[in-house]
Design a protein around this motif. Structure first.
Motif, short mmCIF file in Angstrom:
data_model
loop_
_atom_site.label_atom_id
_atom_site.label_comp_id
_atom_site.label_asym_id
_atom_site.label_seq_id
_atom_site.Cartn_x
_atom_site.Cartn_y
_atom_site.Cartn_z
N ARG A 13 9.93 8.77 -3.95
CA ARG A 13 9.09 8.05 -4.92
C ARG A 13 9.83 6.80 -5.39
O ARG A 13 10.96 6.87 -5.88
N PRO A 14 9.18 5.63 -5.26
CA PRO A 14 9.82 4.39 -5.72
C PRO A 14 9.96 4.39 -7.24
O PRO A 14 9.20 5.06 -7.95
N ASP A 15 10.91 3.64 -7.73
CA ASP A 15 11.06 3.56 -9.18
C ASP A 15 10.04 2.55 -9.73
O ASP A 15 9.31 1.90 -9.00
N LYS A 16 10.01 2.46 -11.05
CA LYS A 16 9.02 1.62 -11.74
C LYS A 16 9.18 0.14 -11.37
O LYS A 16 8.19 -0.58 -11.27
N GLU A 17 10.40 -0.30 -11.13
CA GLU A 17 10.63 -1.70 -10.79
C GLU A 17 10.06 -2.04 -9.40
O GLU A 17 9.45 -3.10 -9.22
N TYR B 79 0.84 -1.21 0.00
CA TYR B 79 0.00 0.00 0.00
C TYR B 79 0.87 1.25 0.00
O TYR B 79 0.62 2.19 -0.75
N GLN B 80 1.90 1.26 0.82
CA GLN B 80 2.78 2.42 0.92
C GLN B 80 3.56 2.64 -0.37
O GLN B 80 3.70 3.78 -0.83
N THR B 81 4.05 1.59 -0.98
CA THR B 81 4.79 1.72 -2.24
C THR B 81 3.90 2.31 -3.33
O THR B 81 4.31 3.24 -4.05
N ILE B 82 2.69 1.81 -3.44
CA ILE B 82 1.77 2.30 -4.48
C ILE B 82 1.37 3.75 -4.20
O ILE B 82 1.33 4.58 -5.11
N THR B 83 1.11 4.05 -2.95
CA THR B 83 0.74 5.42 -2.59
C THR B 83 1.89 6.38 -2.87
O THR B 83 1.68 7.47 -3.43
N GLN B 84 3.10 6.01 -2.50
CA GLN B 84 4.25 6.89 -2.73
C GLN B 84 4.52 7.07 -4.21
O GLN B 84 4.99 8.13 -4.63
N TYR B 85 4.24 6.07 -5.01
CA TYR B 85 4.50 6.19 -6.45
C TYR B 85 3.50 7.12 -7.11
O TYR B 85 3.86 8.00 -7.89
N TYR B 86 2.21 6.93 -6.81
CA TYR B 86 1.18 7.70 -7.51
C TYR B 86 0.86 9.04 -6.86
O TYR B 86 0.34 9.94 -7.51
N TYR B 87 1.14 9.18 -5.57
CA TYR B 87 0.88 10.44 -4.87
C TYR B 87 2.12 10.89 -4.10
O TYR B 87 2.09 10.98 -2.87
N PRO B 88 3.22 11.20 -4.77
CA PRO B 88 4.45 11.56 -4.06
C PRO B 88 4.34 12.88 -3.30
O PRO B 88 5.08 13.11 -2.35
N VAL C 160 3.04 -4.59 -7.28
CA VAL C 160 1.84 -5.06 -7.99
C VAL C 160 1.86 -6.59 -8.08
O VAL C 160 0.84 -7.25 -7.89
N ARG C 161 3.02 -7.16 -8.35
CA ARG C 161 3.12 -8.62 -8.42
C ARG C 161 2.85 -9.25 -7.06
O ARG C 161 2.17 -10.27 -6.96
N ALA C 162 3.38 -8.68 -6.00
CA ALA C 162 3.17 -9.22 -4.65
C ALA C 162 1.72 -9.11 -4.22
O ALA C 162 1.24 -9.93 -3.42
#
Length: 137
Positions: free
Chosen positions: A64-68, A47-56, A74-76
């Motif tokens: 902001r995490p990188d695309k990888e 949840y935190q990774t996705i939130t930080q990526y889309y709403y930095p 998303v895979r996990a």
């Protein structure tokens, strides 16, 4: 040498058996609580990774995490969340450039992910009340 009455042996056997059953039940409860905590930690990391990526902009430090990292999250999610949630996250990831669709999908995914992250009731999930937005092109 003392001889005990048969009822005394029966009562002591019953007490020992009940003690063993209580200890086994407490171990089961502890294992269940540990599972809930482990699942919460893993789900919250996604949840935190996705939130930080889309709403930095919501975070003080720009981490902001990188695309990888996003792809790994998303895979996990496939293993830690319901099929509908993980499919929604895949849809958002694949259609990243379409902002309006992604906002609806992200709001849906975040709402459903929060339903899964209740630490106190790990195995009872709230029912899906919200319909998933469709991808319209």
């Amino acid at each position: 040498m003392t001889i005990t009455a048969p009822w005394a042996q029966a009562i002591s056997t019953l007490i020992v058996g009940m003690s063993v059953a209580y200890i086994a039940w407490r171990q089961w409860q502890t294992a269940r609580e540990k599972l809930a905590l482990d699942l919460f930690d893993k789900r919250f990391a996604i949840y935190q990774t996705i939130t930080q990526y889309y709403y930095p902009s919501q975070f003080v430090v720009d981490t902001r995490p990188d695309k990888e990292e996003l792809l790994n999250a998303v895979r996990a999610s496939t293993f830690l969340f319901d099929k509908r949630i993980s499919q929604t996250l895949v849809d958002v990831y694949l259609n990243e450039e379409e902002a309006t669709i992604n906002n609806q999908l992200l709001n849906y995914a975040f709402t459903q992910m929060k339903n899964y992250m209740h630490f106190d009731k790990p195995l009872k999930r709230k029912a899906f009340k919200e319909e998933k937005p469709t991808l319209e092109r």
